[in-house]
Design a protein around this motif. Structure first.
Motif, PDB file in Angstrom:
ATOM      1  N   ASP A 426       0.813  -1.220   0.000  1.00  0.00           N
ATOM      2  CA  ASP A 426       0.000   0.000   0.000  1.00  0.00           C
ATOM      3  C   ASP A 426       0.850   1.275   0.000  1.00  0.00           C
ATOM      4  O   ASP A 426       0.526   2.229  -0.729  1.00  0.00           O
ATOM      5  N   PRO A 427       1.933   1.375   0.786  1.00  0.00           N
ATOM      6  CA  PRO A 427       2.778   2.581   0.670  1.00  0.00           C
ATOM      7  C   PRO A 427       3.383   2.763  -0.714  1.00  0.00           C
ATOM      8  O   PRO A 427       3.502   3.887  -1.214  1.00  0.00           O
ATOM      9  N   GLN A 428       3.779   1.651  -1.341  1.00  0.00           N
ATOM     10  CA  GLN A 428       4.318   1.759  -2.695  1.00  0.00           C
ATOM     11  C   GLN A 428       3.271   2.237  -3.686  1.00  0.00           C
ATOM     12  O   GLN A 428       3.574   3.008  -4.609  1.00  0.00           O
ATOM     13  N   LEU A 429       2.031   1.785  -3.517  1.00  0.00           N
ATOM     14  CA  LEU A 429       0.961   2.265  -4.391  1.00  0.00           C
ATOM     15  C   LEU A 429       0.739   3.767  -4.221  1.00  0.00           C
ATOM     16  O   LEU A 429       0.527   4.498  -5.196  1.00  0.00           O
ATOM     17  N   LYS A 430       0.791   4.255  -2.961  1.00  0.00           N
ATOM     18  CA  LYS A 430       0.628   5.685  -2.735  1.00  0.00           C
ATOM     19  C   LYS A 430       1.772   6.480  -3.364  1.00  0.00           C
ATOM     20  O   LYS A 430       1.558   7.542  -3.963  1.00  0.00           O
ATOM     21  N   GLU A 431       3.007   5.962  -3.240  1.00  0.00           N
ATOM     22  CA  GLU A 431       4.135   6.650  -3.848  1.00  0.00           C
ATOM     23  C   GLU A 431       4.005   6.686  -5.366  1.00  0.00           C
ATOM     24  O   GLU A 431       4.315   7.699  -6.012  1.00  0.00           O
ATOM     25  N   ARG A 432       3.544   5.580  -5.942  1.00  0.00           N
ATOM     26  CA  ARG A 432       3.384   5.554  -7.392  1.00  0.00           C
ATOM     27  C   ARG A 432       2.331   6.553  -7.861  1.00  0.00           C
ATOM     28  O   ARG A 432       2.523   7.267  -8.847  1.00  0.00           O
ATOM     29  N   SER A 433       1.213   6.607  -7.135  1.00  0.00           N
ATOM     30  CA  SER A 433       0.158   7.540  -7.522  1.00  0.00           C
ATOM     31  C   SER A 433       0.617   8.993  -7.380  1.00  0.00           C
ATOM     32  O   SER A 433       0.375   9.832  -8.259  1.00  0.00           O
ATOM     33  N   SER A 434       1.325   9.304  -6.275  1.00  0.00           N
ATOM     34  CA  SER A 434       1.811  10.679  -6.094  1.00  0.00           C
ATOM     35  C   SER A 434       2.870  11.038  -7.122  1.00  0.00           C
ATOM     36  O   SER A 434       2.909  12.164  -7.640  1.00  0.00           O
ATOM     37  N   ALA A 435       3.746  10.064  -7.467  1.00  0.00           N
ATOM     38  CA  ALA A 435       4.756  10.327  -8.502  1.00  0.00           C
ATOM     39  C   ALA A 435       4.101  10.545  -9.855  1.00  0.00           C
ATOM     40  O   ALA A 435       4.540  11.398 -10.643  1.00  0.00           O
TER      41      ALA A 435
END
Length: 605
Positions: A426-435
């Motif tokens: 889930d943190p990686q998904l948030k980072e991908r979406s913000s990037a």
């Protein structure tokens, strides 16, 4: 010297007076005991504090007051017929007056005792009214009497009804009499059967009776350093068999002992080929329990592929200092944080695998499940089990061994490993979406700038122009060239406070801000609004020493600061209160080494 008749020894009136005085004192002491017997003794005045009491009334011995006589009085006392008789009469009157005062005091004390008695009676009455024990007992007796009366009435009514029914029935024949006797015998037999059934199976019937579930609340223990260390050791001891089992399996797969792994591979493949895989695993479980039984009985048996290393167990400390307790809590919190983080990553990856977060990855699992389902429908279970067992053995003993020795081969062809590594948390998904959002904004702004900017600008100049801090462009704030911009690691900077120990003023001594690292500079931006003089720019080439620093030596750990020494400062500059201190230190040190190596190579050439 002559003594008057009233002061001579053997005077009976004088002895009577003294005895009465002693009895009065005893009565006063008993009254004091009675007064202070109740629990409301503070509500009344103490005997020594009462206005009618004197200092002589509180003592055990009361001295006899005799008026002083002058020479003239002594001469009068020598003459029995003189005026000495008037003086003695006055003394007797004074004594009678003091006795009357004491009697009045005794009367007052008795009144106080009566008031205390009345008060205690009132308290007892209130207590009885609160408990209502007598009323409840009387009510219970009345209810019992009513129940007995009702039972008697019911029995009388039933008896009257049976008599009426027997009177209305016609006389029965002999056959009816015989049937009635048989019915009575049957009625007598049923209770016997019920009693026998209850004695034999009543306990089992009671076990199946439904009862409301009792909710028990577990008591939580308070935080204790000794309990914390003990629980950590218990956790290690409890997880030791599991960890040893995992180590032995890994040793078999890695062919740690070639002889043992070859035997295990041969036995496993032979058991799978003949359909004995499940009996083999059950036999191994029985063998392990048997060995554990012998070990518990005192036998020294050690069967392990990987030799066990005995860890040095430190004796527990009884008294820990505050620093040691704080460090212990930090260590346990760090281990718990890492353990919970790994568990959360595993669970999130499994959730994202089944929730089609990455469709291409979940699609592979979907196709594999359909293939397994169709194979189980059209092929016999023996053949399916044989294929699965052979694949598991070859994968465990051969394929994993090759993949562990050849990581590049594993990254290309190990499908389960590739799928598991590609699953996001889930943190990686948030980072991908913000990037992705930031990339879209950057492309939009770059397009608008390209349309308005001259065509002679290069890509590096364009990127350097658009990077900035909260107060403006980066190169403008620190008066640097446009190609100087923060590294990718510290693009947003590290929050910290600059401690300049060369300054004496408190406002210049400590400054809060953000620390950046570029290719050639170490830049500190002050958080206070003002001129750029509060900012600090240090060339990496000018740094003479850089090391980790601990601002407060009292606190445990290695600290949260970085000390930088330059020729222009007498004492090192300290960047303290950095949460990501280790990351910042590694970045600064690596860039410093790169710059110094480049400068050294340029000087040699």
């Amino acid at each position: 010297m002559r003594v008057g008749p009233d002061l001579r020894a053997g005077d009976p009136d004088r002895h009577v007076k003294l005895k009465q005085r002693g009895s009065v004192l005893n009565m006063l002491r008993r009254l004091d005991k009675i007064r202070f017997r109740g629990h409301k003794r503070d509500d009344f005045l103490d005997l020594a504090e009462s206005p009618n009491a004197s200092d002589t009334e509180c003592g055990d011995e009361v001295p006899l007051k005799i008026p002083r006589t002058s020479t003239r009085d002594s001469e009068e006392l020598r003459d029995p017929a003189g005026p000495g008789t008037l003086i003695m009469a006055a003394g007797v009157q004074d004594f009678n007056r003091t006795e009357s005062d004491r009697l009045n005091e005794i009367k007052g004390h008795l009144e106080i005792a009566l008031l205390e008695k009345h008060f205690l009676q009132e308290e007892l009455r209130k207590l009885r009214e609160e408990t209502n024990a007598e009323m409840l007992r009387q009510e219970l007796d009345r209810e019992r009497q009513r129940r007995i009366e009702l039972e008697q009435k019911v029995q009388e009514v039933l008896k009257a009804r049976t008599e009426e029914q027997t009177a209305q029935q016609p006389p029965r024949s002999q056959a009816q009499v015989a049937n009635g006797a048989a019915d009575r015998r049957g009625q007598g037999l049923c209770p016997r059967v019920q009693k026998w059934f209850y004695e034999k199976f009543g306990e089992y019937v009671e076990d199946f009776r439904f009862q409301p579930e009792e909710s028990t609340v577990e008591t939580e223990e308070p935080l204790s350093a000794r309990r914390l260390t003990e629980n950590m050791r218990r956790l290690k001891r409890g997880a030791k068999p599991v960890t040893s089992f995992v180590k032995n399996l890994s040793a078999l797969s890695d062919w740690y002992s070639v002889y043992t792994s070859a035997i295990a591979f041969t036995v496993y493949m032979n058991a799978v080929w003949h359909g004995w895989a499940i009996p083999m695993f059950l036999f191994l479980a029985i063998l392990r329990l048997s060995l554990n039984y012998l070990i518990a009985r005192g036998w020294r048996i050690q069967w392990s592929i990987v030799p066990e290393v005995s860890e040095v167990v430190e004796p527990p400390k009884e008294d820990l200092t505050v620093s040691e307790k704080f460090q212990l809590v930090l260590d346990v919190a760090q281990k718990a944080q890492n353990l919970f983080g790994k568990m959360a990553d595993i669970l999130e990856k499994i959730k994202n695998l089944f929730m089609w977060v990455q469709p291409e990855t979940t699609q592979k699992l979907y196709i594999a499940l359909w293939a397994a389902f169709l194979a189980s429908c059209f092929f016999p279970y023996r053949l399916v089990g044989l294929a699965m067992g052979l694949y598991a053995g070859i994968k465990f003993f051969l394929i994993d061994f090759i993949f562990k020795r050849c990581p590049r081969l594993r990254a290309k062809y190990d499908t389960p490993y590739i799928i598991w590594k590609s699953l996001p948390t889930d943190p990686q998904l948030k980072e991908r979406s913000s990037a992705a959002v930031a990339r879209r904004l950057q492309t939009t702004s770059s397009r608008s700038y390209v349309s308005s900017a001259p065509t002679s600008l290069s890509k590096d100049e364009d990127a350097g122009r658009f990077h900035g801090t909260k107060k403006g462009n980066f190169h403008e704030i620190f008066n640097l060239s446009e190609n100087e911009r923060p590294l990718a690691v510290c693009e947003n900077g590290w929050r910290c406070c600059l401690i300049n120990r060369d300054r004496k003023m408190p406002t210049d001594y400590i400054r809060n801000g953000v620390l950046y690292v570029t290719e050639n500079y170490l830049c500190f931006e002050s958080s206070k609004s003002g001129s750029s003089k509060r900012n600090k720019v240090i060339k990496l080439v000018d740094i003479t020493d850089i090391q980790k620093y601990k601002v407060l030596s009292v606190l445990p750990g290695s600290g949260m600061g970085i000390a930088v020494s330059t020729p222009s400062t007498q004492k090192p500059l300290v960047f303290g209160a950095m949460v990501h201190r280790d990351e910042a230190f590694e970045t600064i040190f690596n860039q410093y080494m790169k710059i110094t190596a480049a400068a050294a190579s340029g000087g040699d050439s």
